[in-house]
Structures are given as structure tokens and as C-alpha cells.
Design an enzyme around this catalytic site. Structure first.
Site, short mmCIF file in Angstrom:
data_model
loop_
_atom_site.label_atom_id
_atom_site.label_comp_id
_atom_site.label_asym_id
_atom_site.label_seq_id
_atom_site.Cartn_x
_atom_site.Cartn_y
_atom_site.Cartn_z
N ASP A 130 4.55 78.20 53.26
CA ASP A 130 3.69 77.90 54.40
C ASP A 130 4.00 76.47 54.86
O ASP A 130 4.17 75.58 54.03
CB ASP A 130 2.23 77.94 53.93
CG ASP A 130 1.37 78.83 54.79
OD1 ASP A 130 1.28 78.54 55.99
OD2 ASP A 130 0.80 79.79 54.25
N ASP A 168 2.12 77.59 60.18
CA ASP A 168 0.68 77.79 60.27
C ASP A 168 0.12 77.20 61.57
O ASP A 168 0.35 76.02 61.85
CB ASP A 168 0.03 77.08 59.08
CG ASP A 168 -1.47 77.19 59.08
OD1 ASP A 168 -1.97 78.27 58.74
OD2 ASP A 168 -2.14 76.21 59.45
N GLU A 189 2.92 82.14 63.03
CA GLU A 189 1.59 82.75 62.96
C GLU A 189 0.97 82.73 64.35
O GLU A 189 0.92 81.70 65.00
CB GLU A 189 0.71 81.96 62.00
CG GLU A 189 -0.67 82.58 61.86
CD GLU A 189 -1.73 81.59 61.42
OE1 GLU A 189 -1.59 80.40 61.69
OE2 GLU A 189 -2.71 82.04 60.81
N HIS A 214 -4.50 86.57 53.84
CA HIS A 214 -5.54 85.77 53.19
C HIS A 214 -6.67 85.38 54.15
O HIS A 214 -7.65 84.78 53.71
CB HIS A 214 -4.90 84.50 52.63
CG HIS A 214 -4.40 83.61 53.73
ND1 HIS A 214 -3.33 83.96 54.53
CD2 HIS A 214 -4.84 82.42 54.20
CE1 HIS A 214 -3.13 83.02 55.44
NE2 HIS A 214 -4.04 82.07 55.26
N ASP A 215 -6.52 85.66 55.43
CA ASP A 215 -7.57 85.34 56.39
C ASP A 215 -8.37 86.58 56.77
O ASP A 215 -9.16 86.55 57.73
CB ASP A 215 -6.97 84.75 57.67
CG ASP A 215 -6.40 83.36 57.44
OD1 ASP A 215 -6.98 82.60 56.64
OD2 ASP A 215 -5.36 83.04 58.05
C1 GLC Z 1 -4.18 79.35 59.45
C2 GLC Z 1 -4.35 79.81 58.02
C3 GLC Z 1 -5.80 79.72 57.67
C4 GLC Z 1 -6.23 78.29 57.84
C5 GLC Z 1 -5.97 77.80 59.25
C6 GLC Z 1 -6.09 76.31 59.34
O1 GLC Z 1 -4.86 80.18 60.32
O2 GLC Z 1 -3.84 81.09 57.86
O3 GLC Z 1 -6.02 80.15 56.36
O4 GLC Z 1 -7.60 78.19 57.55
O5 GLC Z 1 -4.64 78.08 59.64
O6 GLC Z 1 -5.00 75.71 58.68
#
Ligand code: GLC
Length: 578
Positions: free
Chosen positions: A131, A233, A287, A353-354
Site C-alpha cells: 500500500d 491509496d 484505488e 478491508h473497507d
Molecule cells: C483508503 C483506505 C482506507 C483508509 C483511507 C484513508 O480508502 O483503503 O482504509 O481509511 O484510504 O487512508
């Protein structure tokens, strides 16, 4: 970007992993979607390190824990691992608030552990994707500490500041802040700093070339170590309109329109590509995808030299409490496939994970249908065009924990939103119901290894409660059962790896108005596979017009797979047509 519960969480992402290609002798056309790449042929397994395996008995998963499970990971057949952030972090957002990009979070271990993990993965021919969290850092990063120290600090412009003497800044929505206010006043220099996520996640200023070089150097540091990719990310938000216009009333309801793919975003990606990505055999995944199909496509069009792979949220956002429409599901996935049919590359996933658990949102976690529906969803992920991303624990059909007490939740964004709802007199009963269904903590409960205390995850008190169903749903039990979801997942992965048609083959939706069954073919070089998926808990028939008389069953989740298109509840079958 996608919604959690009453809070929205944006996620943008770039990932790079590397796997050996099979049948490399057969070059396809250059730069189109049949141009063979290891990352197109990869099966990515996402590991949430905090919840995977605790080796040192402190209740938190760690790198040594993952190392102890390398043979398990290998046994799945997956060819790449994507690790959520493992860098030093005060953990306001479980590692998505990085305080040192070149070091390992204390909870997770040391750089030696990391090196051993990378070596262990590579020895098993598994690539590693990391990441990369550079839309923002932690407020405890030395850059931010310096930045806030004075107006004249050389680090001041690493972040976005608004001097209070100019009055209050134009409103900006924060996804994680208790007041949803993305500006935070800092009395030290009498100025506000910008944070799209939590107060402890100040946004980095990508307009500053020095900051950009810092990030490229960090990327080189990890690429030189031999990692195979980056998942970017929230990067779609990195470029801001720093003329700071006043947004229209209600903009926050569609804030992505104002935040995603602004200004020089594509220039930054091109620069990142030429400075780093093009110099290594790494892959990159973004992402989130911006606001339009074109936005998504532009980020990963091979001719533009930006990133490799899009990671759109539209599919994973579909389920709502009370169900979802299969027609909608088919439309979304078919549309994305068509937009990327010739160029650009997609990822395919139903969880991460989200998100809450795949089987609880897209299938049925009723014990009667849990395994069947989970296998059906696995079949979908492994037979679509695009690189499959599979979230750890879904191979066991792990379900939502569905906590009903707010004290059982750990996610700061959720806890802030809880407070926000209380402050504004929200309907707390509805809010809690929403959390039980879709809060991302549902997907973060400890991995269920066996039926021993705390599911074999830890010998201490786990950082978040283990799902109470671990005695029934766990890896040890499933290893012994050839029909378990775990063993089905292994067969589905093997099927994908053995059939290039599932990677590159043309996707055609059949019987598109069928409300219950999703049917499609995949075709490449004269080979044609048919996939039938019953998304319902009752029998249903696919009217594909194809003759299944001579079809060979390659995979199915019933012992006696359908031979005529009439499918049992949640039945999934993959046929090779003759
Ligand atoms: C991305 C990650 C998430 C995080 C957010 C802020 O969306 O997947 O888990 O909380 O970024 O970094």
C-alpha cells in the site's frame, strides 16, 4: 470511493505485484488487453496484517505471524499478496496514517521481519504489493511536525495551509472528522490545515515538487528492496484546486465530483511513472476511479503511461440492507467490462478491508446457504475478466460479526461518525443497524484459524473481538473437508490459472434480463467457457440458448452440477463448451 455506513470512506488505490507468466511464448497484440502481463494473470490475496496472525502474543497481528502462515498462503494457489500498510504509524486509521514511510510499525515487527517476509513470498513465487499512502501522512510524521512549526519552515508547503488572517477557509468535507470539517485550526501558526480524512491525516501538497520527489524516493526505497507493486491509496484525491473555490451548497453529498481527479493529477501520475514505475518490474493499482468511466480509463490506459490497473467501487457498493438487484449487479459489471474491453485493465473484487464481509453482503450468511453462496461468489470473482482480488478470510466464508455494542467497534472513522450522529440527534438505532451490516470492522475481525481460544489468532486479548462463530467457521476444520469453501477456493484459483481464457477471453453477457441467474461466456482462441451463477436461494433456470449436452463441467459447487441450465439455490457451474 465508497460508502461505509453513515460515513463515506474514500479509497483510491494502486497496486503492483509480480507473478511469473505462463505460456509466455505466445505474444499477443501490443498494448491492448491481450498483451500478456504477469499482473493481469495474477490472483491477488489481500492480507490485513492487524488481523491475520499474531506471533508475539500482544493481541495484534504481525509480520512474523504472516511468515508463519506462508505455506497456507502458498497452498491457496494465489500468486500475489497485497498487504495493507505496515509502515510506522500512530494508528489513528490502522496504518493509513504513516509517520515514517521507511520503517515498520512497531506492532508489526521490524525491517528484518519484512525482509524475511518478502524472501519467503518470493521463494514461493508469490509477488508482494504494498500500500502506498501518499494523499496524506500522519500528523506525527516529521514533515508535518516541521511544517506546523513555523510559516517559514522548508516543510511548510508539504501540506495545505490557510492562514487565519484571511478569515475562515471555504468549506471542505472531511470523510472521517467528527464534524466533517476538513480544515483544522492550529494555534501554533494561526492557520488551518487540510485533512480530507481524519485530523491526524493531513493532506500532502502534491503541487510541491519537493514533496513529489520525497514520495518517488520512498517508492524507490521499496522497489529497490524488490517489492512487486504499489496500491495507491486515495490517490485520486491527491491533486487539489488550490485556488480554493467556494463549492455550491450541498456539494458534500457528491464531494467526489469536487475531490477526485482534479488539476494536475494525471501529470503527477505520468511523472511517477517516468521517475519510478517505468524503471522497475512493478505493477500499480489505483484505488477508486474518479467520476467517470473516462477518468477511470485514463488512469490505466497503457498508452498514457500512468498506472496499470483500475479498482472501481461501483460493484462493491451495490449491496444495501434488505438486498440488491441482480440486474443492477450485472449491469455494473458488464458496463465496466465493456469500457475496458480493448484497453486498460480492471480489478475484480467483492470485498476488502473497507467493507463488511463478502458473504454477508452479496450472498447469504444463513448457515443453510453460507457455503454455497460464498462458493458462487468466488466463482464469479475467478471467472471475470480483470485481475481478481480476494480478501483474507473470504475463502472460509467468514461472516459479519454484526456487533451491537459501539464499544466493540474499533474503527476511528466509525467511532467519529457515531459521535457525529449523536451530536446531530441522529437515529442511533438505525445507525447501529447500519454498522452491523456494513461497517468495515466486520471485515477486520481476526482470521479464524482453528477452534482454540481466540480462533488461534492470538494468545492474548485480540485488538478486536473474534467473531463468535469461529468454532464452526475456521481453516483447520475446512482443511479436512474436501467440499469446504476453502478447498473450493483453491479449485477456483487453479481453474483460473489453468485457463488463460478466464484472464484474457472476451466476456459476453447472456440471458441478460434473467432476474435470478447471471450467465456469461468467456472466449479466447476458439475456447469457450460458460459460467452460470444462481444468485438466489431458490432454484432458477438460465435461458442461454446454448446446448449443454456435450458441455464439460470444469467447476461446480454441487456434487451433481446442473446439465440443463436449471440451477439449485446459489448453484454455480463453469462449463467448457464443445
Ligand atoms: C483508503 C483506505 C482506507 C483508509 C483511507 C484513508 O480508502 O483503503 O482504509 O481509511 O484510504 O487512508
Amino acid at each position: 470511493m465508497r460508502k461505509l455506513v453513515f460515513q463515506t470512506v474514500i479509497v483510491i488505490f494502486a497496486l503492483t505485484a509480480g507473478l511469473g507468466c505462463r505460456n509466455e511464448n505466445k505474444p499477443m497484440r501490443d498494448k491492448d488487453n491481450n498483451d500478456r502481463k504477469w499482473w493481469k494473470e495474477a490472483v491477488v490475496y489481500q492480507i490485513y496484517p492487524r488481523s491475520f496472525k499474531d506471533a508475539n502474543g500482544d493481541g495484534v497481528g504481525d509480520l512474523k505471524g504472516i511468515i508463519s502462515k506462508l505455506d497456507y498462503i502458498k497452498s491457496l494457489g494465489v500468486t500475489a499478496v497485497w498487504l495493507n500498510p505496515i509502515y510506522s504509524s500512530p494508528n489513528d486509521d490502522n496504518g493509513y496514517d504513516v509517520s515514517d514511510y521507511r520503517n515498520i510499525m512497531k506492532d508489526f515487527g521490524t525491517m528484518d521481519d519484512f525482509d524475511a517476509l518478502l524472501k519467503g513470498l518470493h521463494e514461493r513465487n508469490i509477488k508482494l504489493v504494498m500500500d502506498l499512502v501518499v494523499n496524506h501522512s500522519s500528523d506525527e510524521h516529521k514533515w508535518f511536525k516541521q511544517s506546523r512549526s513555523s510559516h517559514t519552515s522548508p516543510y511548510r508547503d508539504y501540506y495545505h495551509w490557510w492562514n487565519a488572517e484571511r478569515g475562515t477557509p471555504p468549506a471542505r468535507y472531511s470523510l472521517f472528522d467528527v464534524n466533517h470539517d476538513a480544515w483544522r485550526y492550529d494555534s501554533l501558526t494561526k492557520a488551518y490545515y487540510l485533512h480530507y480524512f481524519s485530523r491526524k491525516q493531513p493532506d500532502l501538497n502534491w503541487e510541491n515538487p519537493k514533496l513529489r520527489q520525497e514520495v518517488y524516493n520512498i517508492m524507490k526505497f521499496w522497489a529497490d528492496k524488490g517489492i512487486d507493486g504499489f496500491r495507491l491509496d486515495a490517490f485520486g484525491f491527491a491533486a487539489k484546486d488550490t485556488t480554493w473555490p467556494v463549492y455550491p451548497k450541498g456539494y458534500e453529498k457528491e464531494f467526489s465530483k469536487y475531490y477526485a481527479i482534479q488539476g494536475h493529477l494525471h501529470d503527477y501520475l505520468k511523472e511517477m511513472n517516468s521517475e519510478v514505475l517505468s524503471k522497475y518490474d512493478v505493477m500499480s493499482v489505483a484505488e477508486g476511479t474518479g467520476n467517470t468511466y473516462k477518468d477511470a480509463h485514463d488512469m490505466v490506459d497503457a498508452d498514457r503511461n500512468e498506472l496499470n490497473m483500475a479498482y472501481p467501487f461501483e460493484g462493491v457498493d451495490i449491496p444495501k440492507i434488505g438486498g440488491y438487484s441482480l440486474m443492477h449487479f450485472k449491469q455494473v459489471f458488464s458496463k465496466w467490462d465493456s469500457v475496458f474491453a480493448k484497453k486498460g485493465w480492471l480489478s475484480v473484487f467483492l470485498a476488502n478491508h473497507d467493507q463488511a464481509r463478502m458473504v454477508s453482503r452479496f450472498g447469504s450468511d444463513d448457515p443453510k446457504y453460507r457455503d454455497l453462496s460464498s462458493k458462487m461468489l468466488t466463482t464469479f470473482i475467478m471467472t471475470m475478466r480483470g485481475t481478481p482480488y480476494y480478501y483474507n478470510g473470504d475463502e472460509l466464508a467468514m461472516t459479519n460479526a454484526g456487533f451491537t455494542d459501539i464499544n466493540d467497534y474499533r474503527d476511528k472513522a466509525t467511532l467519529n461518525e457515531y459521535q457525529h450522529q449523536k451530536n446531530i440527534g441522529g437515529n442511533m438505532q438505525e445507525f447501529m443497524k447500519g454498522l452491523a451490516f456494513s461497517c468495515r470492522d466486520n471485515g477486520r475481525t481476526p482470521f479464524q484459524w482453528d477452534e482454540s481460544t481466540n480462533s488461534g489468532f492470538t494468545t492474548a486479548t485480540p485488538w478486536i473481538k473474534v467473531n463468535s462463530n469461529y468454532k464452526t467457521i475456521n481453516a483447520a476444520a475446512q482443511e479436512k473437508d474436501p467440499n469446504s469453501t476453502l478447498n473450493y477456493f483453491r479449485r477456483a484459483v487453479k481453474l483460473r490459472k489453468d485457463n488463460l481464457v478466464l484472464v484474457y477471453g472476451k466476456y459476453t453477457l447472456l440471458d441478460k434480463n434473467n432476474l435470478d441467474v447471471y450467465s456469461y461466456t468467456r472466449e479466447l482462441d476458439g475456447k469457450k467457457l460458460l459460467v452460470l451463477l444462481n444468485f438466489k436461494n431458490y432454484a432458477a433456470t438460465a435461458a442461454t440458448g446454448l446446448n449443454l449436452g456435450k458441455a464439460k463441467v470444469l467447476l461446480g459447487n454441487y456434487s451433481d452440477p446442473s446439465k440443463n441450465g436449471t440451477l439449485l439455490p446459489y448453484e454455480a457451474v463453469v462449463y467448457e463448451l464443445q
